[in-house]
Scaffold this motif. Sequence first.
Motif, PDB file in Angstrom:
ATOM      1  N   ARG A  63       0.900  -1.461   0.048  1.00  0.00           N
ATOM      2  CA  ARG A  63      -0.031   0.077  -0.262  1.00  0.00           C
ATOM      3  C   ARG A  63       0.831   0.870   0.106  1.00  0.00           C
ATOM      4  NH1 ARG A  63      -4.438   1.045  -1.904  1.00  0.00           N
ATOM      5  NH2 ARG A  63      -4.821  -1.051  -1.531  1.00  0.00           N
TER       6      ARG A  63
ATOM      7  N   TYR B  58       1.553   4.553  -2.896  1.00  0.00           N
ATOM      8  CA  TYR B  58       1.308   5.601  -2.882  1.00  0.00           C
ATOM      9  C   TYR B  58       2.590   6.646  -3.297  1.00  0.00           C
ATOM     10  CZ  TYR B  58      -3.063   5.143  -0.496  1.00  0.00           C
ATOM     11  OH  TYR B  58      -4.549   4.045  -0.205  1.00  0.00           O
ATOM     12  N   HIS B  59       3.787   5.497  -2.635  1.00  0.00           N
ATOM     13  CA  HIS B  59       4.588   6.315  -3.213  1.00  0.00           C
ATOM     14  C   HIS B  59       5.058   6.357  -4.343  1.00  0.00           C
ATOM     15  CE1 HIS B  59       9.291   5.790  -1.940  1.00  0.00           C
ATOM     16  NE2 HIS B  59       8.842   7.096  -3.001  1.00  0.00           N
TER      17      HIS B  59
END
Length: 144
Positions: A29, A33-34
Amino acid sequence: MTGDLYSWLKALHVISIIAWMAGMLYLPRLFVYHCAAAPGSAQSETFKVMERRLLRAIINPAMTAAWIFGLWMAWLGELWTQPWFIAKFILVLAMSALHGFLSRWRRAFAADANTHSARFYRVMNEVPTLLMIGIVILVIVKPL
Ligand code: HEM
């Protein structure tokens, strides 16, 4: 098989797999986002610290503990030839292989060299869940 040592090993095993699974479900997860953070940005550098600490302080030690307590129980219970244990062992090897890939993808992010998309990590995020469902049914229901 019951008895004090075996019950303590089972309790420690379940504690370690809860920590292992929490990390295996959270790390992909973070990768999702990274992917949206520009390499070199403050946000990307923060993700690198979070990913490194999650892997080294939680996921790696929890996996090691899960293996030690699990193999110890299998040895005490002489479970090696039980069909449910063999099937569980194959799924646990797959979970450990995924752990290896997560480590490799974390190193790629740390080097600003990630090549996978956010969609790829969303799909990868489902794999530990599916493996976990199979593993828990095999060890508790023992359908084989
Ligand atoms: C890492 C390698 C692993 C090995 C060698 C292993 C082996 C074992 C063994 C021998 C038992 C005792 C079974 C019994 O007495 O009936 C056990 C219990 C259990 N294992 Fe694992 N296991 C491993 C990983 C996992 C993982 C990844 C999960 C979940 C995602 C898991 C979930 C459980 C659960 C929930 C129990 C308790 C079952 C009960 O209460 O009867 N194990 N494991």
